[in-house]
Design an enzyme around this catalytic site. Structure first.
Site, short mmCIF file in Angstrom:
data_model
loop_
_atom_site.label_atom_id
_atom_site.label_comp_id
_atom_site.label_asym_id
_atom_site.label_seq_id
_atom_site.Cartn_x
_atom_site.Cartn_y
_atom_site.Cartn_z
N ASP A 159 -1.47 6.79 6.52
CA ASP A 159 -2.67 5.91 6.02
C ASP A 159 -2.88 4.94 7.09
OD1 ASP A 159 -3.93 3.96 4.98
OD2 ASP A 159 -2.86 3.44 3.07
N TRP B 275 0.85 -1.34 0.01
CA TRP B 275 0.11 -0.08 0.11
C TRP B 275 0.96 1.33 -0.01
CZ3 TRP B 275 -4.33 -0.24 -2.18
CH2 TRP B 275 -4.96 -1.53 -2.02
N LYS C 216 -13.02 -1.09 6.79
CA LYS C 216 -12.48 -2.42 7.29
C LYS C 216 -13.16 -2.06 8.97
CE LYS C 216 -8.73 -1.65 4.33
NZ LYS C 216 -8.64 -2.98 3.58
#
Ligand code: PMP
Length: 361
Positions: free
Chosen positions: A170, A101, A194
């Protein structure tokens, strides 16, 4: 019966939240319509919106100088929005490349601004986060981007790098399952799908003074943090359903002890699964360095790919879903987000024990 959903996102949501939403579905608070049919300018939606954003501030502990924003486009749009909003001409940003990511965040930032890799774990196979002293920050750096948890490789940043420049974090895959280091950050973002609700938006915290005036003026509205802040994320039609469900999930997190509560629950689930792995005499293996193991995404391998395939088949038949590793790395992964019941983690631990005994004899 509810299935045991270990998916990495979108992922399982708390049953009581889903049931509440079902009850309200056809006639939202006596309006005679469902929430998704209301005007986003209606009083009923306005209250939902304000409450959800207020809960995000309350649960996260965001200080008053941070704007709380909801923005469509997921965490991926933030890969571009953060550099677009924070970097004036002549300034740059460093990126800690800790996994898949972070790599994507850097690649997108590179398209819109001057950025560089401040540390790269690719050579070691992304099995750990950097020691803060290994992170190299250059002159004219406005922020350092870090990924608090790499969802695919299953590693988490235990020590925040303190290099003298603010962090952009993030937090997609461990959002509100650990304290946010507010003193160190200018921006925190993550997709909601999530720990916090359904897909469709990112929850973003921005220190308002970190966005230079000139930069904000040059951006189209939808790409500007300032525009979102000034309109309370109501400058255009917001992702109403996602905001609504996130509000319910946040209320539940608050009522169960806020960040410390979720952190504790997550750690208990993680201990159960890592306990089975560590006690398996090498049958299950974690590629991740032990100190940097993720609490929310337990990534593990079995003795060979044939046994892994069988593990996935048999676990599916036994009522577990979402246990395959990301398609780019293979193996297995159990994601332990806020909506996952402890009983599901217990059931998986038991299944893993049984599978090992049956396979090894
Ligand atoms: N960052 C991390 C750490 C992620 O796990 C993900 C999604 N799995 C993303 C960014 C991208 O999120 P989205 O799909 O919301 O754009």
């Amino acid at each position: 019966m509810r299935i045991h959903n270990f998916g990495a996102g979108p992922s399982t949501l708390p049953l009581d939240v889903l049931e509440e939403a079902r009850q309200e579905w056809l006639d939202f608070q006596g309006t005679g319509m469902s929430l998704v049919e209301l005007s986003h300018r209606s009083k009923a939606y306005g209250e939902i919106h304000r409450e959800a954003l207020g809960l995000a501030r309350e649960v996260s502990g965001a200080p008053a100088d941070f704007d709380v924003l909801v923005i469509q486009g997921g965490a991926t749009l933030q890969f571009a929005m953060a550099p677009m909003n924070l970097l004036p001409e002549g300034r740059m940003a460093g990126y800690v490349v800790s996994g898949s990511w972070a790599k994507k965040a850097l690649a997108d930032a590179r398209r819109v601004a001057e950025v560089y890799s401040a540390w790269d774990g690719a050579g070691e196979g992304f099995i750990r986060m950097p020691d803060p002293l290994e992170v190299e920050v250059r002159a004219a750096t406005t922020y350092l981007h870090v990924t608090s948890n790499e969802t695919i490789e299953g590693i988490r940043m235990v020590d925040w790098p303190q290099t003298g420049v603010p962090l952009v974090v993030d937090m997609s895959s461990d959002y509100l399952a650990r304290p946010v280091p507010w003193d160190l950050v200018d921006v925190v973002y993550g997709g909601a799908q999530k720990n916090l609700g359904p897909a469709g938006m990112a929850l973003v915290f921005v220190r308002s003074s970190s966005v230079p005036e000139g930069v904000a003026r040059s951006l189209p509205g939808y790409l500007s943090y300032r525009w979102f802040g000034e309109s309370d994320s109501l400058g255009n039609t917001p992702p109403m359903f996602s905001v609504y469900l996130m509000g319910k999930v946040l209320r539940r997190i608050r009522d169960r002890g806020g960040i410390p509560g979720l952190e504790r629950e997550t750690a208990e689930k993680a201990e159960l699964i890592y306990g089975v792995i560590d006690g398996s005499d090498g049958f299950y293996r974690c590629p991740a360095d032990k100190r940097h193991r993720s609490q929310t995404n337990v990534v593990f391998r079995l003795p060979d790919e044939e046994i892994e395939r069988r593990f996935l088949q048999e676990s599916t038949a036994a009522g577990f879903v979402g246990l395959a590793g990301h398609r780019s790395v293979g193996g297995c992964r159990a994601s332990l987000y806020a909506g996952l019941e402890m009983s599901s983690a217990e059931a998986l631990a038991e299944f893993m024990e049984g599978f090992r005994r049956a396979t090894r004899g």
